[in-house]
Design a protein around this motif. Structure first.
Motif, PDB file in Angstrom:
ATOM      1  N   GLU A   1       0.836  -1.207   0.000  1.00  0.00           N
ATOM      2  CA  GLU A   1       0.000   0.000   0.000  1.00  0.00           C
ATOM      3  C   GLU A   1       0.868   1.253   0.000  1.00  0.00           C
TER       4      GLU A   1
ATOM      5  N   ALA B   1       2.283   1.765  -3.503  1.00  0.00           N
ATOM      6  CA  ALA B   1       1.282   2.296  -4.423  1.00  0.00           C
ATOM      7  C   ALA B   1       1.005   3.760  -4.130  1.00  0.00           C
TER       8      ALA B   1
ATOM      9  N   ALA C   1      -0.866   6.779  -6.295  1.00  0.00           N
ATOM     10  CA  ALA C   1      -2.220   6.221  -6.245  1.00  0.00           C
ATOM     11  C   ALA C   1      -2.970   6.804  -5.052  1.00  0.00           C
ATOM     12  N   GLY C   2      -4.212   7.178  -5.297  1.00  0.00           N
ATOM     13  CA  GLY C   2      -5.048   7.695  -4.225  1.00  0.00           C
ATOM     14  C   GLY C   2      -5.562   6.554  -3.349  1.00  0.00           C
TER      15      GLY C   2
ATOM     16  N   ALA D   1      -8.569   5.400  -2.870  1.00  0.00           N
ATOM     17  CA  ALA D   1      -9.541   4.525  -3.535  1.00  0.00           C
ATOM     18  C   ALA D   1      -8.834   3.574  -4.502  1.00  0.00           C
ATOM     19  N   ARG D   2      -7.862   4.080  -5.207  1.00  0.00           N
ATOM     20  CA  ARG D   2      -7.120   3.224  -6.145  1.00  0.00           C
ATOM     21  C   ARG D   2      -6.293   2.181  -5.404  1.00  0.00           C
ATOM     22  N   VAL D   3      -5.711   2.547  -4.273  1.00  0.00           N
ATOM     23  CA  VAL D   3      -4.962   1.584  -3.461  1.00  0.00           C
ATOM     24  C   VAL D   3      -5.899   0.487  -2.975  1.00  0.00           C
TER      25      VAL D   3
ATOM     26  N   TRP E   1      -8.796  -0.549  -4.427  1.00  0.00           N
ATOM     27  CA  TRP E   1      -9.282  -1.391  -5.533  1.00  0.00           C
ATOM     28  C   TRP E   1      -8.189  -2.176  -6.222  1.00  0.00           C
ATOM     29  N   ARG E   2      -6.975  -1.612  -6.326  1.00  0.00           N
ATOM     30  CA  ARG E   2      -5.916  -2.256  -7.096  1.00  0.00           C
ATOM     31  C   ARG E   2      -4.918  -3.040  -6.262  1.00  0.00           C
TER      32      ARG E   2
ATOM     33  N   ARG F   1      -5.268  -3.587  -2.229  1.00  0.00           N
ATOM     34  CA  ARG F   1      -5.776  -4.253  -1.035  1.00  0.00           C
ATOM     35  C   ARG F   1      -6.819  -5.339  -1.347  1.00  0.00           C
TER      36      ARG F   1
END
Length: 128
Positions: free
Chosen positions: A29, A32, A37-38, A40-42, A44-45, A47
Motif C-alpha cells: 500500500e 502504491a 495512487a489515491g 480509492a485506487r490503493v 481497488w488495485r 488491497r
C-alpha cells in the motif's frame, strides 16, 4: 430471514477477513501511495486483490453455514414457501427417511455447486 442468516454468519466472515487484513504487508500500500495512487485506487488495485482469497473463503463458509442453519429458518420462514432444511426436518420427523434423505442430497448438491463456483472465482484470482 436473509437478515437473520446474515447476522448468524457474519462473525465467521469477520474473523476470517480480519485475520487476513492484519497479515497484509503495508509495504504494498505504501509503494502504491508513493507512486501517486489515491486511497480509492490503493483499495481497488492493491488491497482487495490481496484479500480476495480470504473474501471468497469467507463467502463460501458463510453460504455453507447458512444452508445448514435450521433454528433461524424454522422461526422465520414465511408460510407461502418452505426452505429445504425445513423440508428435510419435516420429512425425517414424520418418519419418511428416504424422502428426507433425497431432499438432503438436493440441499448438498446445491451447496456444492455454489462452493465450486466460489472456488473457481478464487482460482481465477490467484492467476492474476
Amino acid at each position: 430471514m436473509i437478515i437473520a442468516h446474515t447476522v448468524l454468519v457474519t462473525a465467521f466472515a469477520y474473523q476470517s477477513v480480519s485475520a487476513a487484513i492484519t497479515r497484509l504487508d503495508p509495504a504494498y500500500e505504501q509503494a502504491a501511495a508513493s507512486l501517486g495512487a489515491g486511497p480509492a485506487r490503493v483499495l481497488w488495485r492493491v488491497r482487495l486483490p490481496l484479500l480476495l482469497p480470504s473474501l471468497t473463503a469467507a463467502a463460501g463458509l458463510c453460504f455453507a453455514l447458512s444452508m445448514g442453519e435450521l433454528s433461524a429458518t424454522m422461526m422465520l420462514y414465511p408460510p407461502d414457501w418452505t426452505p429445504l432444511p425445513v423440508l428435510v426436518y419435516a420429512a425425517t420427523d414424520r418418519g419418511a427417511l428416504f424422502t428426507g434423505s433425497a431432499i438432503a442430497v438436493v440441499l448438498m448438491a446445491a451447496t456444492l455447486l455454489v462452493l465450486l463456483a466460489v472456488s473457481r472465482i478464487r482460482t481465477r484470482a490467484s492467476y492474476r
